[in-house]
Design a protein around this motif. Structure first.
Motif, PDB file in Angstrom:
ATOM      1  N   GLU A   1      10.898  13.236  27.689  1.00 59.35           N
ATOM      2  CA  GLU A   1      11.406  11.836  27.044  1.00 59.35           C
ATOM      3  C   GLU A   1      11.171  10.707  27.660  1.00 59.35           C
ATOM      4  O   GLU A   1      11.113  10.729  29.161  1.00 59.35           O
ATOM      5  CB  GLU A   1      12.838  12.330  26.632  1.00 59.35           C
ATOM      6  N   VAL A   2      10.984   9.757  27.125  1.00 59.28           N
ATOM      7  CA  VAL A   2      10.635   8.513  27.666  1.00 59.28           C
ATOM      8  C   VAL A   2      11.697   8.019  28.517  1.00 59.28           C
ATOM      9  O   VAL A   2      11.512   7.350  29.620  1.00 59.28           O
ATOM     10  CB  VAL A   2      10.213   7.304  26.691  1.00 59.28           C
ATOM     11  N   LYS A   3      12.732   8.264  28.207  1.00 61.10           N
ATOM     12  CA  LYS A   3      14.275   7.679  28.988  1.00 61.10           C
ATOM     13  C   LYS A   3      14.260   8.659  30.361  1.00 61.10           C
ATOM     14  O   LYS A   3      14.656   8.019  31.231  1.00 61.10           O
ATOM     15  CB  LYS A   3      15.412   8.222  28.020  1.00 61.10           C
ATOM     16  N   ASP A   4      13.639   9.908  30.300  1.00 63.80           N
ATOM     17  CA  ASP A   4      13.793  10.544  31.489  1.00 63.80           C
ATOM     18  C   ASP A   4      12.610  10.415  32.395  1.00 63.80           C
ATOM     19  O   ASP A   4      12.567  10.613  33.626  1.00 63.80           O
ATOM     20  CB  ASP A   4      13.931  12.186  31.150  1.00 63.80           C
ATOM     21  N   ARG A   5      11.597  10.480  31.919  1.00 62.24           N
ATOM     22  CA  ARG A   5      10.166  10.370  32.419  1.00 62.24           C
ATOM     23  C   ARG A   5       9.283   9.050  32.161  1.00 62.24           C
ATOM     24  O   ARG A   5       8.203   9.273  31.165  1.00 62.24           O
ATOM     25  CB  ARG A   5       9.277  11.679  32.469  1.00 62.24           C
TER      26      ARG A   5
ATOM     27  N   ALA B   1       5.066   8.159  29.752  1.00 59.87           N
ATOM     28  CA  ALA B   1       5.307   7.348  28.213  1.00 59.87           C
ATOM     29  C   ALA B   1       3.908   7.319  27.563  1.00 59.87           C
ATOM     30  O   ALA B   1       3.962   7.499  26.200  1.00 59.87           O
ATOM     31  CB  ALA B   1       6.026   6.176  28.066  1.00 59.87           C
ATOM     32  N   LEU B   2       3.116   7.085  28.210  1.00 55.87           N
ATOM     33  CA  LEU B   2       1.546   6.707  27.664  1.00 55.87           C
ATOM     34  C   LEU B   2       0.645   7.997  28.016  1.00 55.87           C
ATOM     35  O   LEU B   2      -0.688   7.857  28.232  1.00 55.87           O
ATOM     36  CB  LEU B   2       1.052   5.426  27.919  1.00 55.87           C
ATOM     37  N   SER B   3       1.160   9.241  28.359  1.00 51.47           N
ATOM     38  CA  SER B   3       0.304  10.196  28.938  1.00 51.47           C
ATOM     39  C   SER B   3       0.570  11.241  27.914  1.00 51.47           C
ATOM     40  O   SER B   3       1.472  11.836  27.644  1.00 51.47           O
ATOM     41  CB  SER B   3       0.813  10.825  30.280  1.00 51.47           C
TER      42      SER B   3
ATOM     43  N   ASN C   1       1.902  16.679  26.633  1.00 53.82           N
ATOM     44  CA  ASN C   1       3.112  16.124  26.600  1.00 53.82           C
ATOM     45  C   ASN C   1       3.458  15.210  25.163  1.00 53.82           C
ATOM     46  O   ASN C   1       4.743  15.023  24.954  1.00 53.82           O
ATOM     47  CB  ASN C   1       3.229  14.629  27.564  1.00 53.82           C
ATOM     48  N   LEU C   2       2.422  15.230  24.264  1.00 55.78           N
ATOM     49  CA  LEU C   2       2.503  14.503  23.055  1.00 55.78           C
ATOM     50  C   LEU C   2       1.966  15.373  21.749  1.00 55.78           C
ATOM     51  O   LEU C   2       1.188  15.939  22.150  1.00 55.78           O
ATOM     52  CB  LEU C   2       1.660  13.297  22.987  1.00 55.78           C
ATOM     53  N   TRP C   3       3.104  15.636  20.962  1.00 55.05           N
ATOM     54  CA  TRP C   3       2.661  16.539  19.700  1.00 55.05           C
ATOM     55  C   TRP C   3       2.960  15.659  18.704  1.00 55.05           C
ATOM     56  O   TRP C   3       4.015  14.983  18.474  1.00 55.05           O
ATOM     57  CB  TRP C   3       3.829  17.661  19.884  1.00 55.05           C
ATOM     58  N   ALA C   4       2.136  15.960  17.315  1.00 62.79           N
ATOM     59  CA  ALA C   4       2.321  15.390  16.141  1.00 62.79           C
ATOM     60  C   ALA C   4       3.363  16.397  15.616  1.00 62.79           C
ATOM     61  O   ALA C   4       2.797  17.447  15.410  1.00 62.79           O
ATOM     62  CB  ALA C   4       1.017  15.401  15.630  1.00 62.79           C
TER      63      ALA C   4
ATOM     64  N   ALA D   1      14.070  19.423  17.928  1.00 59.77           N
ATOM     65  CA  ALA D   1      13.459  19.371  19.306  1.00 59.77           C
ATOM     66  C   ALA D   1      14.609  18.502  19.999  1.00 59.77           C
ATOM     67  O   ALA D   1      14.846  18.589  21.222  1.00 59.77           O
ATOM     68  CB  ALA D   1      12.308  18.646  19.549  1.00 59.77           C
ATOM     69  N   HIS D   2      15.395  17.674  19.310  1.00 60.64           N
ATOM     70  CA  HIS D   2      16.525  16.912  19.904  1.00 60.64           C
ATOM     71  C   HIS D   2      17.860  17.244  19.768  1.00 60.64           C
ATOM     72  O   HIS D   2      18.636  16.486  19.963  1.00 60.64           O
ATOM     73  CB  HIS D   2      16.254  15.390  19.756  1.00 60.64           C
TER      74      HIS D   2
END
Length: 124
Positions: free
Chosen positions: A67-71, A75-77, A90-93, A102-103
């Motif tokens: 998550e962007v807040k955690d890592r 964020a753009l990886s 790291n990123l999934w559609a 997931a959340h």
């Protein structure tokens, strides 16, 4: 809107989190471009539903495993290296239902209208 070049991505995201404006990251050209590439690679389908061999479901968002807040540095990886040194995605559609799972949002059976208990015993 663009990611500022005068500081690191992670520090900028931390600043946005502090002022409760993280949504600004998701409006940047860099994120939108990366999101579009991830969605195109998945052909607009939910990758998690596809892995379960279910019917095709339209992807509605791109999910960060980290998550962007955690890592914020990721964020753009599209990929990251885990603790064992393995490359991971790291990123999934994914679709809205998978994103909620997931959340941990909206878990359990949905209530149907009229099934709710009244807040009080009083009837109108």
């Amino acid at each position: 809107m663009r990611v500022p070049k005068d500081r690191s991505l992670a520090s900028w995201i931390r600043e946005l989190i502090e002022i409760d404006r993280l949504y600004r990251f998701y409006k940047t050209d860099e994120w939108r471009s990366l999101r579009d590439v991830v969605m195109a690679d998945a052909h607009g389908e939910c990758e998690w539903c596809r892995e379960k061999a279910g019917p095709p479901v339209r992807a509605t968002c791109v999910h960060h495993v980290n998550e962007v807040k955690d890592r914020p540095e990721l964020a753009l990886s599209r990929y990251y290296t885990d603790a064992e040194g393995n490359m991971q995605r790291n990123l999934w559609a994914i679709c809205e239902a998978c994103h909620n799972k997931a959340h941990g949002r909206f878990q359990g059976p949905r209530k149907k209208r009229g099934d709710e208990r009244p807040l009080t015993d009083e009837r109108w």
